[in-house]
Motif scaffolding. Structure first.
Motif, PDB file in Angstrom:
ATOM      1  N   ALA A 555      41.228  44.269  44.861  1.00 19.08           N
ATOM      2  CA  ALA A 555      41.553  43.959  43.348  1.00 19.08           C
ATOM      3  C   ALA A 555      41.803  42.607  43.180  1.00 19.08           C
ATOM      4  CB  ALA A 555      43.067  44.540  43.365  1.00 19.08           C
ATOM      5  N   ASN A 556      41.379  42.292  41.607  1.00 20.74           N
ATOM      6  CA  ASN A 556      41.497  41.031  41.398  1.00 20.74           C
ATOM      7  C   ASN A 556      42.409  41.167  40.167  1.00 20.74           C
ATOM      8  OD1 ASN A 556      40.097  40.024  38.719  1.00 20.74           O
ATOM      9  ND2 ASN A 556      38.756  41.697  39.958  1.00 20.74           N
ATOM     10  N   TYR A 557      43.195  39.963  39.621  1.00 17.83           N
ATOM     11  CA  TYR A 557      43.888  40.004  38.509  1.00 17.83           C
ATOM     12  C   TYR A 557      43.677  38.873  37.385  1.00 17.83           C
ATOM     13  CZ  TYR A 557      46.466  42.258  42.390  1.00 17.83           C
ATOM     14  OH  TYR A 557      46.670  42.976  43.473  1.00 17.83           O
ATOM     15  N   GLY A 558      41.939  38.668  37.467  1.00 22.97           N
ATOM     16  CA  GLY A 558      41.546  37.481  36.914  1.00 22.97           C
ATOM     17  C   GLY A 558      41.217  36.517  37.911  1.00 22.97           C
ATOM     18  N   ALA A 559      39.782  36.774  38.229  1.00 20.63           N
ATOM     19  CA  ALA A 559      39.195  35.756  39.212  1.00 20.63           C
ATOM     20  C   ALA A 559      37.555  35.840  38.991  1.00 20.63           C
ATOM     21  CB  ALA A 559      39.492  36.491  40.704  1.00 20.63           C
ATOM     22  N   SER A 560      37.168  34.729  39.347  1.00 22.55           N
ATOM     23  CA  SER A 560      35.390  34.376  38.878  1.00 22.55           C
ATOM     24  C   SER A 560      34.861  35.210  40.092  1.00 22.55           C
ATOM     25  CB  SER A 560      35.332  32.987  38.914  1.00 22.55           C
ATOM     26  OG  SER A 560      35.344  32.609  40.367  1.00 22.55           O
ATOM     27  N   ALA A 561      33.627  35.610  39.629  1.00 22.27           N
ATOM     28  CA  ALA A 561      32.717  36.054  40.844  1.00 22.27           C
ATOM     29  C   ALA A 561      32.465  35.165  41.712  1.00 22.27           C
ATOM     30  CB  ALA A 561      31.250  36.256  40.053  1.00 22.27           C
ATOM     31  N   LYS A 562      32.476  33.969  41.623  1.00 27.47           N
ATOM     32  CA  LYS A 562      32.471  33.109  42.738  1.00 27.47           C
ATOM     33  C   LYS A 562      33.668  33.157  43.789  1.00 27.47           C
ATOM     34  CE  LYS A 562      30.791  28.898  42.755  1.00 27.47           C
ATOM     35  NZ  LYS A 562      29.817  29.001  43.618  1.00 27.47           N
ATOM     36  N   ALA A 563      34.779  33.497  43.108  1.00 27.71           N
ATOM     37  CA  ALA A 563      36.079  33.315  44.028  1.00 27.71           C
ATOM     38  C   ALA A 563      36.154  34.577  44.701  1.00 27.71           C
ATOM     39  CB  ALA A 563      37.307  33.429  43.029  1.00 27.71           C
ATOM     40  N   LEU A 564      35.684  35.770  44.057  1.00 31.84           N
ATOM     41  CA  LEU A 564      35.552  37.112  44.865  1.00 31.84           C
ATOM     42  C   LEU A 564      34.617  36.997  45.990  1.00 31.84           C
ATOM     43  CD1 LEU A 564      35.965  40.272  44.961  1.00 31.84           C
ATOM     44  CD2 LEU A 564      33.979  40.363  43.433  1.00 31.84           C
ATOM     45  N   LEU A 565      33.367  36.200  45.690  1.00 38.38           N
ATOM     46  CA  LEU A 565      32.467  36.443  46.749  1.00 38.38           C
ATOM     47  C   LEU A 565      32.846  35.443  47.905  1.00 38.38           C
ATOM     48  CD1 LEU A 565      29.347  36.667  44.674  1.00 38.38           C
ATOM     49  CD2 LEU A 565      29.882  38.344  46.210  1.00 38.38           C
TER      50      LEU A 565
END
Length: 613
Positions: A555-565
């Motif tokens: 789950a994310n709550y506002g995060a860039s794709a780079k932060a996720l990866l």
């Protein structure tokens, strides 16, 4: 700070000259910074005309130009030019809509606006406020895209990290960026308890736990207002008193079908708990919500009209003597995106606009949000329906805040300083670190090789959806189909229902169930390759139908794709824990009580759930 001081002196000189040319009898004592603030307030108040006092009472949206100059009329939102609002209407409080491309241009616009205000008879500086603008929301009446500012998780994401020091650090960074461009009032934090899973405003809350919300809300206020409230502070307008979360069926009170707040669990007092922490932290301003309480001891009218709540509860029980500003648009009907948008006069729809103004003032409110009708207030005083002495009570509060914030003494900002502070490398890095930390791993099942799918190694063959190809290519080799991939990453969003009006669709409401089409697609990809599903939880989505079909859910709550990866590949550790329960079904949501936290039967994942990698 030499440029700032020189600019301030120029503004003060311009204001003094303008005052002298239009009204030779103006006493400039209120400009003497060596005098006590109360003396300055009384000196200024005693010189103000009825029209000038009335201008203080209205705070509405104002357009920001893209080039640093004064903005012209904005037909999209029916906004007049900056000059019409400051000179024509005599208003001095504005909620800035939109953004400029850089901190310097925002600062230049702000200075142009202050110079315009300095040309008026008394040269009262403007106070600029804003909805949250440090994240990924794009809702004209609730939250702005970060633009040139550092970008952080939504408030619900800060709650997922559960770190008071981090929240205070965020508030301090936001304070520095805001003050650099002249924003001096935060129309936040939002400390409503998200006890109704369908409610469309919970993305800006700290979740459904009262204790956590109170602690983090207080830290947020400390960060924005600083160690001591003064010229370097941002005044927090904490909302929505007395708690806007228990909306009937989760429908939002911006709209007539969501006007009722209900308390089937008798938990009205619980929703006050975070506000008690906010008062202890020194919040300066309060915004009541639109909703009308049903089945309580309080009058069944919207909270902004509600004397039993504003005077009886806020002013008397809690002894709050700060500014109270209504939520936007309680008095006048409007039009947004060319569609009608009625006044949110819930429970008093039958009253005329002038009668609504009187009721708001009688309730104990100081300022009308989203309205620009000072001429109506002048008429009410001249007709004897409202006393000028009543105006003076609120005018003192409003003027005092301007003086304490230092706006009379230093109305202009340093443009070069704004360029260095807004979106600085340090602040951007802090926001990106918080994005990574907030990500919450909900499931992480083993692959055929017996090892969990997360974290996966960089350089694998990736099939992605919802991620820009150029970003995904930094972490692996992109392939066109799931069958070609070693792992799939799909970014999606908590479901919501499409509503009839353009504006309502900015508020995600209704069912939390994924459509059959969406579920079928996820299962099809997951059948072909180990699949990671990343869900943006602006509301607690129902994940039950596919939780067993995919390799991992995060789950994310506002995060860039780079932060996720970065998290998925093990470069950063996910620290997020759920800030609310995730219900197991819509039937459980519909059976739960709107005002009671953690009330859905057999939730799929509980508050606080989150895996480490």
């Amino acid at each position: 700070m030499t440029d700032t001081i020189e600019s301030t002196d120029a503004a003060a000189s311009a204001s003094t000259e303008a005052s002298a040319s239009t009204e030779a009898s103006v006493d400039p004592t209120y400009r003497d910074a060596s005098l006590p603030i109360e003396e300055r307030v009384e000196n200024l108040l005693g010189q103000m005309t009825l029209q000038e006092k009335a201008g203080l009472f209205f705070q509405t949206m104002i357009a920001m130009s893209q080039d640093g100059e004064l903005a012209q009329a904005d037909p999209s939102f029916g906004l007049p030019s900056n000059e019409e609002q400051v000179i024509g209407k005599g208003m001095t409080h504005f909620n800035v809509l939109g953004s400029a491309p850089s901190g310097e241009l925002m600062a230049q616009w702000h200075n142009a606006l202050q110079e315009l205000a300095a040309s008026t008879r008394l040269g009262i500086p403007v106070t600029i406020s804003t909805d949250p603008r440090h994240s990924f929301s794009d809702n004209p009446l609730a939250g702005m895209l970060a633009g040139p500012f550092s970008s952080w998780p939504e408030t619900i994401g800060l709650a997922a990290i559960r770190d008071e020091a981090l929240v205070e650090r965020f508030g301090d960074i936001a304070r520095q960026e805001y003050t650099a461009v002249g924003i001096r009032v935060a129309l936040h934090p939002q400390i409503d308890l998200a006890t109704e899973p369908r409610w469309g405003r919970q993305v800006a809350t700290f979740g459904e736990d009262a204790e956590l919300t109170g602690k983090l809300g207080a830290a947020y206020i400390r960060g924005f207002q600083g160690e001591s409230f003064g010229p370097g502070s941002v005044s927090t307008m904490t909302k929505h008193f007395p708690g806007g979360g228990p909306q009937m069926d989760g429908e939002d009170a911006h709209f007539a079908h969501g006007r009722e707040q209900v308390y089937p669990g008798g938990a009205f007092e619980l929703h006050l708990k975070p506000f008690e922490d906010a008062f202890a932290a020194g919040t300066r301003q309060i915004m009541p919500y639109y909703g009308m309480p049903v089945g309580t001891e309080y009058e069944e009218v919207g909270f902004g009209f509600n004397k039993s709540v504003i005077t009886g509860l806020l002013r008397e029980r809690y002894a709050f003597d700060g500014i109270v500003c209504t939520d936007w648009g309680l008095i006048s009907d409007a039009e947004i995106f060319g569609e009608p948008f009625p006044a949110r006069a819930w429970g008093v729809e039958h009253l005329t606009p002038r009668e609504r103004v009187i009721k708001v003032l009688e309730a104990g409110v100081d300022q009308f949000g989203g309205e620009a009708i000072p001429e109506l207030l002048v008429e009410l005083v001249e007709s004897g329906e409202v006393s000028e002495a009543r105006l003076d009570v609120s005018a003192r509060r409003l003027l005092r805040e301007k003086f304490v914030l230092g706006l009379f003494d230093q109305p202009l900002v340093d443009v070069e300083h704004a360029g260095r502070v807004v979106g600085s490398d340090e602040f951007v890095a802090a926001g990106e670190a918080a994005q990574r930390a907030s990500i919450t791993v909900l499931t992480n099942t083993a692959t055929d090789a017996g090892t969990p799918v997360l974290p996966f190694a960089p350089g694998l063959k990736l099939y992605v959806e919802g991620i820009a190809p150029e970003v995904a290519a930094e972490y692996g080799t992109l392939v066109e189909t799931p069958a070609e991939a070693d792992v799939a990453v799909i970014r999606t969003h908590a479901p919501f229902e499409v509503r009839s009006s353009t504006f309502e669709n900015f508020f995600h409401q209704g069912s939390l169930d994924f459509t059959d089409e969406a579920l079928g697609h996820l299962r099809e990809v997951a059948a072909a390759v180990p699949t990671v599903v990343d869900v943006h939880l602006d509301r607690p989505a129902i994940l039950t139908p596919f939780v067993a079909d995919v390799a991992a859910i995060v789950a994310n709550y506002g995060a860039s794709a780079k932060a996720l990866l970065d998290v998925l590949t093990g470069a950063a550790a996910p620290l997020g824990r759920l800030p609310f329960d995730l219900p197991s079904s819509m039937a459980a949501v519909e059976a739960s009580r709107e005002d009671v936290p953690f009330d859905t039967k057999d939730p799929l994942f509980r508050f606080g759930h989150g895996l480490s990698l």
